[in-house]
Write an enzyme that holds these catalytic residues in place. Structure first.
Site, PDB file in Angstrom:
ATOM      1  N   HIS A 206       1.222  -1.241  -0.457  1.00  0.00           N
ATOM      2  CA  HIS A 206       0.003  -0.389   0.180  1.00  0.00           C
ATOM      3  C   HIS A 206       0.766   1.376   0.125  1.00  0.00           C
ATOM      4  CE1 HIS A 206       0.732  -0.430   4.806  1.00  0.00           C
ATOM      5  NE2 HIS A 206       0.644   0.920   4.114  1.00  0.00           N
TER       6      HIS A 206
HETATM    7  C1  UD1 Z   1      -1.967   5.767   5.227  1.00  0.00           C
HETATM    8  C2  UD1 Z   1      -0.308   5.994   5.523  1.00  0.00           C
HETATM    9  C3  UD1 Z   1       0.705   4.871   5.823  1.00  0.00           C
HETATM   10  C4  UD1 Z   1      -0.432   4.135   6.822  1.00  0.00           C
HETATM   11  C5  UD1 Z   1      -1.589   3.285   5.784  1.00  0.00           C
HETATM   12  C6  UD1 Z   1      -1.953   2.379   6.387  1.00  0.00           C
HETATM   13  C7  UD1 Z   1      -0.484   8.613   5.410  1.00  0.00           C
HETATM   14  C8  UD1 Z   1       0.407   9.179   5.290  1.00  0.00           C
HETATM   15  N1  UD1 Z   1      -0.306   7.593   5.217  1.00  0.00           N
HETATM   16  O1  UD1 Z   1      -1.699   5.723   4.041  1.00  0.00           O
HETATM   17  O2  UD1 Z   1       1.268   5.800   6.579  1.00  0.00           O
HETATM   18  O3  UD1 Z   1       0.684   3.181   6.771  1.00  0.00           O
HETATM   19  O4  UD1 Z   1      -2.343   4.943   6.171  1.00  0.00           O
HETATM   20  O5  UD1 Z   1      -3.220   1.581   5.759  1.00  0.00           O
HETATM   21  O6  UD1 Z   1      -0.310   9.212   6.318  1.00  0.00           O
HETATM   22  N2  UD1 Z   1      -9.321   4.519   0.722  1.00  0.00           N
HETATM   23  C9  UD1 Z   1     -10.562   4.682   0.662  1.00  0.00           C
HETATM   24  N3  UD1 Z   1     -11.076   4.042   1.938  1.00  0.00           N
HETATM   25  C10 UD1 Z   1     -10.543   4.187   3.097  1.00  0.00           C
HETATM   26  C11 UD1 Z   1      -8.950   4.687   3.472  1.00  0.00           C
HETATM   27  C12 UD1 Z   1      -8.774   5.036   1.814  1.00  0.00           C
HETATM   28  O7  UD1 Z   1     -11.278   3.783  -0.442  1.00  0.00           O
HETATM   29  O8  UD1 Z   1     -11.145   3.571   4.184  1.00  0.00           O
HETATM   30  C13 UD1 Z   1      -8.289   5.019  -0.243  1.00  0.00           C
HETATM   31  C14 UD1 Z   1      -8.872   6.622  -1.311  1.00  0.00           C
HETATM   32  O9  UD1 Z   1      -8.346   6.602  -2.612  1.00  0.00           O
HETATM   33  C15 UD1 Z   1      -7.037   7.238  -0.400  1.00  0.00           C
HETATM   34  C16 UD1 Z   1      -6.328   6.495  -0.467  1.00  0.00           C
HETATM   35  O10 UD1 Z   1      -6.936   5.214  -0.121  1.00  0.00           O
HETATM   36  O11 UD1 Z   1      -7.021   8.117  -1.698  1.00  0.00           O
HETATM   37  C17 UD1 Z   1      -4.986   6.412   0.048  1.00  0.00           C
HETATM   38  O12 UD1 Z   1      -5.744   6.446   1.431  1.00  0.00           O
HETATM   39  P1  UD1 Z   1      -4.965   7.432   2.594  1.00  0.00           P
HETATM   40  O13 UD1 Z   1      -4.895   7.347   4.205  1.00  0.00           O
HETATM   41  O14 UD1 Z   1      -4.708   8.888   2.018  1.00  0.00           O
HETATM   42  O15 UD1 Z   1      -3.496   6.790   2.665  1.00  0.00           O
HETATM   43  P2  UD1 Z   1      -3.052   5.219   2.992  1.00  0.00           P
HETATM   44  O16 UD1 Z   1      -2.064   4.731   1.701  1.00  0.00           O
HETATM   45  O17 UD1 Z   1      -3.908   4.750   3.605  1.00  0.00           O
HETATM   46  N1  UDP Z   2      -4.115  -5.201   8.985  1.00  0.00           N
HETATM   47  C1  UDP Z   2      -5.515  -5.250   8.530  1.00  0.00           C
HETATM   48  N2  UDP Z   2      -6.364  -6.042   7.772  1.00  0.00           N
HETATM   49  C2  UDP Z   2      -5.466  -6.455   6.076  1.00  0.00           C
HETATM   50  C3  UDP Z   2      -3.843  -5.766   6.829  1.00  0.00           C
HETATM   51  C4  UDP Z   2      -3.111  -5.377   7.731  1.00  0.00           C
HETATM   52  O1  UDP Z   2      -5.390  -5.715  10.261  1.00  0.00           O
HETATM   53  O2  UDP Z   2      -6.437  -6.139   5.741  1.00  0.00           O
HETATM   54  C5  UDP Z   2      -3.309  -4.945  10.102  1.00  0.00           C
HETATM   55  C6  UDP Z   2      -1.467  -5.373  10.108  1.00  0.00           C
HETATM   56  O3  UDP Z   2      -1.914  -7.042  10.984  1.00  0.00           O
HETATM   57  C7  UDP Z   2      -1.496  -4.170  10.681  1.00  0.00           C
HETATM   58  C8  UDP Z   2      -1.636  -3.154  10.554  1.00  0.00           C
HETATM   59  O4  UDP Z   2      -3.216  -3.791   9.320  1.00  0.00           O
HETATM   60  O5  UDP Z   2      -1.914  -4.577  12.379  1.00  0.00           O
HETATM   61  C9  UDP Z   2      -0.741  -2.297  10.017  1.00  0.00           C
HETATM   62  O6  UDP Z   2      -1.520  -1.612   9.128  1.00  0.00           O
HETATM   63  P1  UDP Z   2      -0.923  -0.644   7.362  1.00  0.00           P
HETATM   64  O7  UDP Z   2      -0.171  -1.782   7.083  1.00  0.00           O
HETATM   65  O8  UDP Z   2      -2.120  -0.540   7.271  1.00  0.00           O
HETATM   66  O9  UDP Z   2       0.041   0.106   7.674  1.00  0.00           O
HETATM   67  P2  UDP Z   2       1.161   0.433   8.230  1.00  0.00           P
HETATM   68  O10 UDP Z   2       1.883   0.102   9.377  1.00  0.00           O
HETATM   69  O11 UDP Z   2       2.052   0.507   7.289  1.00  0.00           O
HETATM   70  O12 UDP Z   2       1.463   1.603   8.875  1.00  0.00           O
END
Ligand code: UD1
Ligand code: UDP
Length: 354
Positions: free
Chosen positions: A203
Site C-alpha cells: 500500500h
Molecule cells: C495511510 C498512511 C500510511 C499507513 C496507511 C495504513 C499517510 C500519509 N499514510 O496510507 O502511513 O501505512 O494509511 O493503511 O497518512 N481509501 C479508501 N478507503 C479508506 C481509506 C482509503 O478507499 O477507508 C483509498 C482512497 O482512495 C485514498 C487512498 O486509499 O485516497 C489512500 O488513503 P490515505 O489514507 O491517503 O493513505 P494510505 O495509503 O491509506
Molecule cells: N492489517 C489488517 N488487515 C489487513 C492488512 C493489515 O488488520 O488486511 C493490520 C496488520 O496486521 C497490522 C496493521 O494492519 O496490524 C498494519 O497496518 P498497515 O499495513 O495498513 O499500515 P502500516 O503499518 O504500514 O502503517
C-alpha cells in the site's frame, strides 16, 4: 479528573490504541478523536468492534484528499475539539497524516503531546510518513520509543528529554491475541494449509502511485509459483485498476481483513511479502521470514537478524528471495516484553501528577 485526548485516523492506529486506552481510562477521562482518514468499514469500524475499542467521541469525517489539504483540514477541526474539550494532554500514534495534524493542532494550542512509536526513521525524506514522524517528534513532550534504535535516532537529533524506551504497543496486542484460536476458520474459508502459502500486502505510496514500481511488484507475484493471499488495500485496488495490471490465478485477492484474522494468516504463512511497517514487525514476532518491498525500513533489527530482506520493487530480487531465502541468524527480543502499554500509562500518570 484529568483529560486525555487520543487522536487516531488510520488502520494501524486503531490497532495501537486498545490496551493503552483501557489503562488510561483507569485514571483519566479519555476522549477519542477519529479524523476519518480511513472510513471503509473494513479499514476502520471492524477494528473498534473486534478489539473492543470505545467508539470515538468525535469522528471528523475528513476522508481522502491531497496530503497538504488533508492535514490542514484535520488540524483545524482537531483544534476546534481541543478548544472545546480543554485536555491536559494529547496522545498521538505512529506516522500518518492524522498523527501530524494532531501534533500541529495541540502544539499550536500549547497542549502537551505524547507520541507513541516516536523516533522511528527511514531516513527517506520523500516519504510522507518520515515527514510526519520528524515533525511530530519535534513538538512532543513525551516520546515513547518501541526500540533502542528509535531512542538512538532521537539522540542523534538532539532529543533526549522526555524520551522513554517502553517497547512496542503492537507487540503487546499481538501477544495477547495470538493465543486466540477462534479465528483459525479463516484458513478453512480460504482453503489454506499452514505454511503452504505466501501472504502479501502492498500500500505504500511509492509502490502504488508509481506505475513502474507497482508493475514490477505484480510481475514478481505473477512469477512466483505458489499461492499468494493478497488482502487488497483500497489505495492499491485503485491503482491496479488504473494501470490495468493483471494478476495470475495463483494470487488470491481478498478484501482487507480484520486484525485477528490477519494475525492468524501471518502466523501460518510460509513467507510474507509486504511494504507495511506493522506487518514487518508482526512477521518478525511470528517468526515468519519477510521480504520487504521497500529499499529501507524503520525496523532495522528485523533485517539485522536475517528475518527481513529488503527487495524494493525489483522483480528479480523478489522472485530470487522467495526461491532462496537466506536462513535467519537469530531472533532477539527487541520490541519489549509485551507490557509497553503499562509502562506508557504509568509515565502518563506520573506526568499528569495523578
Ligand atoms: C495511510 C498512511 C500510511 C499507513 C496507511 C495504513 C499517510 C500519509 N499514510 O496510507 O502511513 O501505512 O494509511 O493503511 O497518512 N481509501 C479508501 N478507503 C479508506 C481509506 C482509503 O478507499 O477507508 C483509498 C482512497 O482512495 C485514498 C487512498 O486509499 O485516497 C489512500 O488513503 P490515505 O489514507 O491517503 O493513505 P494510505 O495509503 O491509506
Ligand atoms: N492489517 C489488517 N488487515 C489487513 C492488512 C493489515 O488488520 O488486511 C493490520 C496488520 O496486521 C497490522 C496493521 O494492519 O496490524 C498494519 O497496518 P498497515 O499495513 O495498513 O499500515 P502500516 O503499518 O504500514 O502503517
Amino acid at each position: 479528573m484529568k483529560k486525555i485526548i487520543t487522536i487516531v485516523g488510520a488502520r494501524p492506529q486503531f490497532i495501537k490504541i486498545p490496551l493503552i486506552s483501557q489503562e488510561i481510562r483507569k485514571f483519566a477521562k479519555e476522549v477519542v478523536v477519529h479524523t476519518g482518514q480511513h472510513y471503509d468499514a473494513n479499514m476502520s469500524d471492524i477494528f473498534f468492534e473486534e478489539l473492543g475499542i470505545p467508539r470515538p467521541d468525535y469522528n471528523l469525517g475528513i476522508g481522502s484528499m491531497e496530503r497538504g489539504e488533508q492535514i490542514k483540514l484535520m488540524r483545524e477541526k482537531i483544534k476546534e475539539v481541543l478548544v472545546k474539550e480543554k485536555p491536559n494532554l494529547v496522545v498521538i500514534y505512529g506516522d500518518t497524516n492524522s498523527t501530524l495534524a494532531g501534533a500541529q493542532a495541540a502544539n499550536q494550542l500549547n497542549i502537551p503531546i505524547a507520541h507513541i512509536e516516536a523516533g522511528m526513521r527511514s531516513y527517506n525524506q520523500e516519504m510522507s510518513e518520515e515527514q510526519n514522524r520528524v515533525e511530530s517528534d519535534k513538538v512532543s513532550a513525551l516520546l515513547f520509543c518501541s526500540t533502542r534504535s528509535a531512542m538512538e535516532n532521537l539522540t542523534k537529533e538532539g532529543m533526549t528529554k522526555g524520551v522513554f524506551l517502553t517497547g512496542d504497543v503492537m507487540a503487546d496486542i499481538q501477544k495477547k491475541v495470538s493465543g486466540d484460536h477462534d479465528q483459525l476458520s479463516i484458513l478453512e474459508e480460504l482453503s489454506l494449509k499452514s505454511k503452504e502459502y505466501i501472504l502479501a500486502t502492498v500500500h505504500r505510496q511509492a509502490n502504488t502511485d508509481d506505475e513502474t514500481n507497482l508493475s514490477n511488484i505484480i510481475n514478481a507475484f505473477n512469477q512466483i509459483d505458489e499461492t499468494i493471499i493478497f488482502p487488497l488495500h483500497p489505495r492499491t485496488k485503485k491503482y491496479l485498476e488504473e494501470y490495468n495490471l493483471k494478476l495470475s490465478d495463483k494470487i488470491k485477492v481478498i478484501e482487507p481483513l480484520g486484525y485477528k484474522e490477519m494475525i492468524i494468516l501471518e502466523a501460518n504463512a510460509k513467507l510474507i511479502l509486504t511494504d507495511s511497517g506493522g506487518v514487518q514487525k508482526e512477521a518478525y514476532l511470528a517468526e515468519v521470514p519477510c521480504i520487504t518491498l521497500r529499499n529501507e525500513t524503520e525496523w532495522t533489527e528485523t533485517v539485522d537478524s536475517g528475518w527481513n530482506q529488503l527487495a524494493g520493487a525489483e522483480t528479480q530480487k523478489i522472485v530470487e528471495l522467495v526461491k532462496n531465502y537466506p536462513t535467519p541468524k537469530n531472533h532477539p527480543d527487541f520490541l519489549g516484553d509485551g507490557e509497553a502499554y503499562l509502562k506508557i500509562s504509568q509515565i502518563l500518570k506520573d506526568y499528569l501528577k495523578i
